[in-house]
Enzyme design. Structure first.
Site, mmCIF file in Angstrom:
data_model
loop_
_atom_site.group_PDB
_atom_site.id
_atom_site.type_symbol
_atom_site.label_atom_id
_atom_site.label_comp_id
_atom_site.label_asym_id
_atom_site.label_seq_id
_atom_site.Cartn_x
_atom_site.Cartn_y
_atom_site.Cartn_z
ATOM 1 N N TYR A 140 0.827 -1.215 0.000
ATOM 2 C CA TYR A 140 0.000 0.000 0.000
ATOM 3 C C TYR A 140 0.861 1.263 0.000
ATOM 4 O O TYR A 140 0.434 2.306 -0.463
ATOM 5 C CB TYR A 140 -0.891 0.035 1.240
ATOM 6 C CG TYR A 140 -2.247 -0.610 1.072
ATOM 7 C CD1 TYR A 140 -2.365 -1.912 0.592
ATOM 8 C CD2 TYR A 140 -3.403 0.073 1.425
ATOM 9 C CE1 TYR A 140 -3.607 -2.500 0.472
ATOM 10 C CE2 TYR A 140 -4.650 -0.518 1.305
ATOM 11 C CZ TYR A 140 -4.753 -1.799 0.834
ATOM 12 O OH TYR A 140 -5.990 -2.371 0.716
ATOM 13 N N LYS A 191 2.937 -15.311 1.924
ATOM 14 C CA LYS A 191 3.099 -16.017 0.644
ATOM 15 C C LYS A 191 4.596 -16.270 0.508
ATOM 16 O O LYS A 191 5.253 -15.859 -0.456
ATOM 17 C CB LYS A 191 2.527 -15.161 -0.494
ATOM 18 C CG LYS A 191 2.401 -15.882 -1.821
ATOM 19 C CD LYS A 191 1.271 -16.903 -1.865
ATOM 20 C CE LYS A 191 1.312 -17.676 -3.179
ATOM 21 N NZ LYS A 191 0.319 -18.763 -3.242
HETATM 22 C C1 IPM Z 1 -10.324 -1.053 4.250
HETATM 23 C C2 IPM Z 1 -10.594 -0.407 2.921
HETATM 24 C C3 IPM Z 1 -9.438 0.531 2.593
HETATM 25 C C4 IPM Z 1 -8.187 -0.318 2.498
HETATM 26 C C5 IPM Z 1 -9.630 1.384 1.330
HETATM 27 C C6 IPM Z 1 -10.911 2.168 1.369
HETATM 28 C C7 IPM Z 1 -8.455 2.284 1.089
HETATM 29 O O1 IPM Z 1 -10.803 -1.376 1.948
HETATM 30 O O2 IPM Z 1 -10.192 -0.319 5.257
HETATM 31 O O3 IPM Z 1 -10.263 -2.290 4.299
HETATM 32 O O4 IPM Z 1 -7.921 -0.933 1.459
HETATM 33 O O5 IPM Z 1 -7.450 -0.380 3.480
#
Ligand code: IPM
Ligand code: MG
Length: 361
Positions: A140, A191
């Protein structure tokens, strides 16, 4: 005095947060909880006013607060904005700025709602899983990232999965500590057969496990974990995993309970400052109708009491009040069952406050 920053956000966020604020006010006025609340803008609501989804003001308030209560962000009208201005980006920015690396996502099946799951009752009865998701690292946030144009003129998208030992260690420690308050089992999901970053993950989790001889550790590849979650979910106690695997597995785990409208979450930093939000999102299709289920947000406030304010008795009292209204047969549309009248957001919130008062006196 504890400071809570309240960020209602978009969609059904403001509706479910309003009921949760009533619960916190009741605890403040009648149970001696020393809390003060401030309100701020985030997501599309902030973009519409300030031209950006995570204004400086909000960030500053969040850094000063002991806890942040967030409704939800996002909606169709903001989907065409560039990624940097989208409401979801605000959520990631807030998580990173607060350093809330430990995302706790319980998947608990309320016995009153056993019929709501799409799985057979005997598979899910008594289900109580805690997913501990790493929240401010991994793919992320990894650099480099982007979309580049190759010499051939073809575009190529790329992201980076990166974890350092200290990032893995701190989330593993959280998972083991939490397991000690539960059934003393941790399953680490990776994984490691394909991705070096998660081979290191497995290595570090194994080292941390040695410091917790009273907790049983197991390791599972993520594809198998997804299968096991729907095949035999009760084998899990605490699941610890990376940011992206946790995102995916926590949605699957949520659905085991049949009622995404019931599930809270907590995201904690090193010193237990936290961000608390329901996991259901902004649900634009039902926004403004007064029919959303406020219980996930109210239960998120209970997690706030437990994890950031260290008030386990008050947390348990809120959870008992939620259980009581379910016992009494109150159901919002998302957990609708034949034979039970459907109530709206406000009536559900009011009933929880009434149940809370009743347990107090
Ligand atoms: C979550 C959501 C978020 C994430 C999105 C909205 C950015 O899916 O909190 O699980 O992927 O973390
Ligand atoms: Mg998600």
């Amino acid at each position: 005095m504890k400071k809570v920053l309240v960020l209602p956000g978009d969609g059904i966020g403001p509706e479910v947060v309003a009921e949760t604020v009533r619960v916190l006010e009741c605890l403040r006025d009648e149970c001696g909880l020393a809390v003060e609340m401030e309100f701020g803008l985030i997501g599309g609501a902030a973009y519409d006013v300030h031209g950006q989804p995570l204004p400086e003001d909000t960030l500053k308030l969040a850094k000063e607060a002991d806890a942040v209560l967030l409704g939800a962000v996002g909606g169709r009208q903001w989907e065409t904005l560039p990624i940097a201005l989208r409401p979801e980006k605000a959520l990631l920015g807030l998580r990173a700025a607060m350093g809330v690396f430990a995302n706790l996502r319980p998947a608990v099946l309320y016995p009153q709602l056993a019929g709501a799951s799409t799985l057979r009752p005997e598979i899910v009865a008594g289900l109580d899983i805690m997913i501990v998701r790493e929240l401010v690292g991994g793919i992320y946030f990894g650099e480099p990232r982007g979309v580049r144009t190759l010499k051939t003129g073809e575009r190529q998208g790329f992201n980076t999965l990166v974890y350092s030992e200290s990032e893995i260690e701190r989330i593993a420690v959280r998972a083991f500590e939490i397991a000690r308050t539960r059934a003393h089992r941790v399953c680490s999901v990776d994984k490691a057969n394909v991705l070096e970053a998660t081979e290191l993950w497995r290595d570090v989790v194994t080292q941390v496990a040695a410091r917790y001889p009273d907790v049983a550790i197991s390791h599972m590849y993520v594809d198998n974990a997804a299968m096991q979650l729907v095949r035999a979910p009760k084998q899990f106690d605490v699941v610890v995993t990376t940011n992206m695997f946790g995102d995916i597995l926590s949605d699957a785990a949520a659905m085991l309970t049949g009622s995404i409208g019931m599930l809270p979450s907590a995201s904690l930093n090193e010193s237990d400052r936290g961000l608390y939000e329901p996991i259901h999102g902004s649900a634009p299709d039902i926004a403004g109708k007064g029919i959303a289920n406020p219980l996930a947000t109210i239960l998120s406030a209970a997690m706030m009491l437990r994890y950031s304010f260290h008030e386990p008795l008050l947390a348990a009292r809120v959870e008992a009040a939620v259980s009581k209204v379910l016992d009494d047969g109150l159901r919002t549309a998302d957990i609708q069952e034949s034979g039970f009248p459907v109530v709206g957001t406000g009536a559900m919130g009011e009933a929880v406050v009434a149940a809370l008062r009743a347990t107090h006196s």
